[in-house]
Design a protein around this motif. Structure first.
Motif, PDB file in Angstrom:
ATOM      1  N   HIS A  18       0.742  -0.996   0.154  1.00  0.00           N
ATOM      2  CA  HIS A  18       0.087  -0.108   0.107  1.00  0.00           C
ATOM      3  C   HIS A  18       0.865   0.878  -0.186  1.00  0.00           C
ATOM      4  N   GLY A  22       1.024   3.838  -2.999  1.00  0.00           N
ATOM      5  CA  GLY A  22       0.470   5.349  -2.023  1.00  0.00           C
ATOM      6  C   GLY A  22       1.576   6.395  -3.193  1.00  0.00           C
ATOM      7  N   GLU A  25       1.405   6.616  -7.151  1.00  0.00           N
ATOM      8  CA  GLU A  25      -0.187   7.467  -7.297  1.00  0.00           C
ATOM      9  C   GLU A  25       0.682   8.902  -6.909  1.00  0.00           C
TER      10      GLU A  25
END
Length: 137
Positions: A18, A22, A25
């Motif tokens: 994750h 993250g 992105e």
């Protein structure tokens, strides 16, 4: 016991996965946003620079017209400064904004403008194009 370690490993890997997603992105969003903001700032700065150069060019054109009408109106020193200012304007790399001499030439133009205005005994300055909020009715 090995089963419990596998559970914890997958939890740790999930957190790392994750985090990586993250980060990726956010990085991609930052690149896109940065390019858009950079373009806006570049356009604004380019416009303001062109506007200031145009102001100085307009002043030089008016002064040169006055010299053509009556060369004795202005001292040789002021005429020399006007000619130097005209040369600086022509030398300005309009089509090469990343040229290292851009800032140096603009500073020289501002200084030459102040020298000429002082020679005329007038206080004239370039304040930029008036913004809608700056105009008083």
């Amino acid at each position: 016991m090995e089963c419990a370690e596998d559970i914890f490993d997958s939890s740790l890997n999930l957190e790392e996965t994750h985090y990586q997603e993250g980060h990726k992105e956010g990085f991609n969003h930052g690149i896109t946003t940065g390019k858009e903001e950079g373009k806006e700032v570049g356009l604004k700065t380019g416009f303001e620079t062109g506007e200031e150069l145009g102001f100085y060019k307009g002043c030089v054109d008016v002064w040169n017209s006055a010299i053509q009408v009556d060369p004795t109106q202005l001292s040789a020193r002021i005429q020399k400064n006007i000619k130097q200012m005209q040369e600086l304007i022509q030398k300005y790399p309009v089509m090469d904004p990343e040229n290292v001499s851009v800032q140096e030439i603009m500073e020289a133009l501002r200084l030459k403008f102040r020298v000429i205005c002082t020679g005329f005994g007038v206080k004239l300055e370039y304040n930029g194009y008036p913004k809608p909020n700056d105009i008083e009715f």
